[in-house]
Design an enzyme around this catalytic site. Structure first.
Site, PDB file in Angstrom:
ATOM      1  N   LYS A  67       0.767  -1.339   0.107  1.00  0.00           N
ATOM      2  CA  LYS A  67       0.123   0.026  -0.001  1.00  0.00           C
ATOM      3  C   LYS A  67       0.875   1.167  -0.119  1.00  0.00           C
ATOM      4  CE  LYS A  67      -3.856  -1.719   2.852  1.00  0.00           C
ATOM      5  NZ  LYS A  67      -5.065  -1.753   1.432  1.00  0.00           N
ATOM      6  N   ARG A  92     -10.200 -11.411   2.015  1.00  0.00           N
ATOM      7  CA  ARG A  92     -11.175 -12.499   1.405  1.00  0.00           C
ATOM      8  C   ARG A  92     -10.340 -13.744   1.540  1.00  0.00           C
ATOM      9  NH1 ARG A  92     -11.655  -9.051  -3.944  1.00  0.00           N
ATOM     10  NH2 ARG A  92     -11.444  -7.783  -2.289  1.00  0.00           N
TER      11      ARG A  92
END
Ligand code: BES
Ligand code: MN
Ligand code: ZN
Length: 485
Positions: free
Chosen positions: A264, A338
Site C-alpha cells: 500500500k 477475503r
C-alpha cells in the site's frame, strides 16, 4: 478502558440526587420532558425564560447549563418530537455523559429521556457510549478526566442495564480497534477471546500456524507467510440454546495490513491497524453474550494475522488452496481479507450446521467510495436473512445498503488457471467482487450475509456517542438486535 460499565437506577427526585450534573430535555416545539417541566415549575420558569429569550431552541445536539437550587442542570435539545427515535435517545443520553466529562464532573444523572419508556435500552447505550474515551496512551494525565457513574432517575426498567451491557460490548470492540498493531496482535485477540470465554462459560479453540496449515487453511496460511507475529484461527462457541442450529459470525482479524508484496502507499497506512474491526464485532458480540447469557447457540470465528512484506511473503501469481479445497489465484496480495475469511467461512460451513452465517470485514476501499462513512455495504444469498439484517439495522441505528451478487459479478472472480481469483474486473464493482469471492466458500444452502464495514469501522463523523479518531464498534448492536439478545 475509559468508560463507565454500568448505569444505576434511582427514584430520587432531581433535587435529591447528589450527581454533579442533572440532564433533562426540551423538544424543538419547546415542549419539556416531564422532569424538565417539574424543574421549570420549581424554578419560576427558568427554562421557559431561556426559551422566550431565544437561546434554547430544542435542536438536537444543543445543550444549556442552568444553576438551580445549588444543582448543575443541563437542558438538552432533543430535536423534532415527531422524529424522536431510539437514535435520538442514544445521542441525547450520550451528550449528557459527554457534557459531564467536558465540565470535569464525574457523576451524571439523567431523566429517562425516552418518552413513555419506549427506548429505555437506548438510554443505557447512550450513557455508556458517551462516556467512552481512548486514553490508554495519554501519559500526561491532565486531559484524562473520566466519568465515574451515571444514574437514570425515575425509571426502573431492566432495558436500561441491558443497554449498558450492550454498550460495554461496543466499547470492547472499540478498544481492540484503537490499540495499535503492536498491541492488538492475533495473540491479543486470542487472549481477549479467552477472557470472554472464561466470563461466559464458552468453549474456545485456538489453532496456531502449524495446526491450521496442516488442517488445510491455505488462505490464512498464505497471507500469514509474510509475518513472524504468530497468526491464530480462533473459534468461540456459546452453546446455551439446546438443540437449535447455531448462528455463526465470522470476522476479519487482520491486525495490520501493509498490503503484502502488492504494498500500500505510505499515506494513511497507519489506519490499517483497524483492519481487524470485523473480528472486534465478533468479540464484542460474544462479550455481550457473556454478560447477558441469552438462550442461544452462537459460534464466533476469527482468522487473524498481519499482512506484511518479507522474504517468505506470498506473491502475486501464487496459487493457494482454501479449506474447502478450492484453488485460489492470488492476483493482488492486498486482497488478503477475503483469503483469510474464505477459510473462516469454509470452517463454519463444514463443522457446523449453521442457521445462518454473517461475516464482518473491512474488506474494500471501494465500499468507502460507494457509501462513504454513512453505511455498510451488505450482500448475501438469502432474502429472508437480508430482510432481518435490514430490520435490525433500523432498530440499532446502524445503516446498511444492499449490493447485488448477480451472476455477472460472480463470473468476474473466476480464474483462467485456478477455481477462483482474489480480484474482480479492474476498477469495477470492487466491493461486490469481494462478496462474490466469499460466496465461493459458503456451503450450499446456508443463508449468508457479508458486511463490508470498511467505511463504518472508523472515520465516521464524530458525535456524542462516537469520539473523534476512534474505532466505532459498528455492527455489534446490529448483530445483538438480530440475535434478539
Ligand atoms: N483492508 C483493506 C481494505 C480497506 C482499504 C479498508 C482502505 C479501508 C480503507 C483490504 O485488505 C484491501 O486492501 N482491499 C483492496 C482490494 C483490492 C486489492 C482488490 C482494496 O480495497 O484496495
Ligand atoms: Mn489489503
Ligand atoms: Zn485488509
Amino acid at each position: 478502558m475509559a468508560h463507565i460499565t454500568t448505569v444505576n437506577l434511582s427514584n430520587d427526585k432531581w433535587n435529591e440526587t447528589d450527581a454533579g450534573l442533572i440532564a433533562v430535555g426540551v423538544f424543538e416545539d419547546k415542549s419539556f420532558t416531564p422532569m424538565a417541566e417539574e424543574i421549570n415549575t420549581a424554578s419560576d420558569g427558568a427554562f421557559s425564560q431561556a426559551v422566550e429569550i431565544g437561546d434554547v431552541k430544542g435542536k438536537s445536539g444543543e445543550s444549556h447549563t442552568f444553576y438551580l437550587e445549588g444543582k448543575r442542570v443541563l437542558l438538552l435539545g432533543l430535536g423534532k418530537k415527531d422524529k424522536y427515535s431510539a437514535m435520538s435517545v442514544r445521542v441525547a443520553a450520550g451528550k449528557a455523559s459527554r457534557s459531564a466529562i467536558e465540565k470535569k464532573v464525574d457523576t451524571v444523572a439523567v431523566e429517562c429521556l425516552c418518552i413513555d419508556c419506549k427506548h429505555c435500552q437506548a438510554v443505557g447505550e447512550g450513557l455508556v457510549l458517551g462516556s467512552y474515551q481512548f486514553l490508554d496512551y495519554k501519559t500526561k494525565g491532565k486531559n484524562n478526566f473520566e466519568l465515574k457513574s451515571a444514574t437514570v432517575l425515575g425509571c426502573t426498567k431492566e432495558d436500561i442495564t441491558k443497554g449498558a451491557a450492550i454498550a460495554n460490548a461496543v466499547c470492547l470492540a472499540r478498544d481492540l480497534g484503537n490499540h495499535p498493531g503492536n498491541v492488538t496482535t492475533p495473540s491479543r485477540l486470542a487472549e481477549a477471546a479467552k477472557e470472554i470465554a472464561d466470563e461466559g462459560g464458552m468453549n474456545l479453540t485456538v489453532f496456531d500456524r502449524e495446526e491450521f496449515t496442516e488442517m488445510g487453511m491455505g488462505g490464512l496460511a498464505g497471507v500469514a507467510q509474510g509475518t513472524d507475529e504468530p497468526p491464530k484461527f480462533i473459534v468461540l462457541e456459546y452453546m446455551n440454546g439446546g438443540d437449535e442450529k447455531p448462528k455463526v459470525i465470522v470476522g476479519k482479524g487482520l491486525t495490520f495490513d501493509a498490503g503484502g508484496i502488492s504494498i500500500k502507499p505510505a499515506a494513511k497506512m497507519d489506519q490499517m491497524k483497524y483492519d481487524m474491526c470485523g473480528s472486534a464485532v465478533v468479540l464484542g458480540v460474544f462479550k455481550a453474550l457473556a454478560m447477558l447469557k441469552p438462550a442461544l447457540n452462537v459460534v464466533g470465528i476469527v482468522p487473524s494475522t498481519e499482512n506484511l512484506v518479507g522474504a517468505k511473503a506470498y506473491k502475486p501469481g501464487d496459487i493457494l488452496k482454501g479449506y474447502n479445497g478450492k484453488t485460489i489465484e492470488v492476483l493482488n496480495t492486498d486482497a488478503e481479507g477475503r483469503l483469510i475469511l474464505a477459510d473462516g467461512l469454509s470452517y463454519a460451513s463444514k463443522h457446523y450446521d449453521p442457521e445462518f452465517i454473517l461475516d464482518f470485514a473491512t474488506l474494500t476501499g471501494a465500499v468507502v467510495v460507494a457509501l462513504g462513512h454513512i453505511a455498510t455495504g451488505v450482500m448475501g444469498t438469502d432474502e429472508g436473512l437480508m430482510e432481518k439484517v435490514k430490520t435490525s439495522s433500523k432498530s440499532a441505528g446502524e445503516k446498511v445498503w444492499e449490493f447485488p451478487l448477480w451472476p455477472e459479478f460472480c463470473k468476474q472472480v473466476q480464474s483462467d488457471i485456478a477455481d477462483v481469483k482474489n480480484t474482480g474486473a479492474p476498477s469495477q464493482a470492487g466491493s461486490i467482487a469481494g462478496g462474490a469471492f466469499l460466496k465461493e466458500f459458503v456451503g450450499d444452502n446456508i443463508p449468508w450475509v457479508h458486511f463490508d464495514i470498511a467505511g463504518m469501522a472508523w472515520g465516521v463523523k464524530p458525535n456524542s456517542i462516537n469520539p473523534k479518531g476512534s474505532a466505532t464498534g459498528w455492527g455489534v448492536r446490529l448483530v445483538l438486535d438480530m440475535l434478539d439478545v
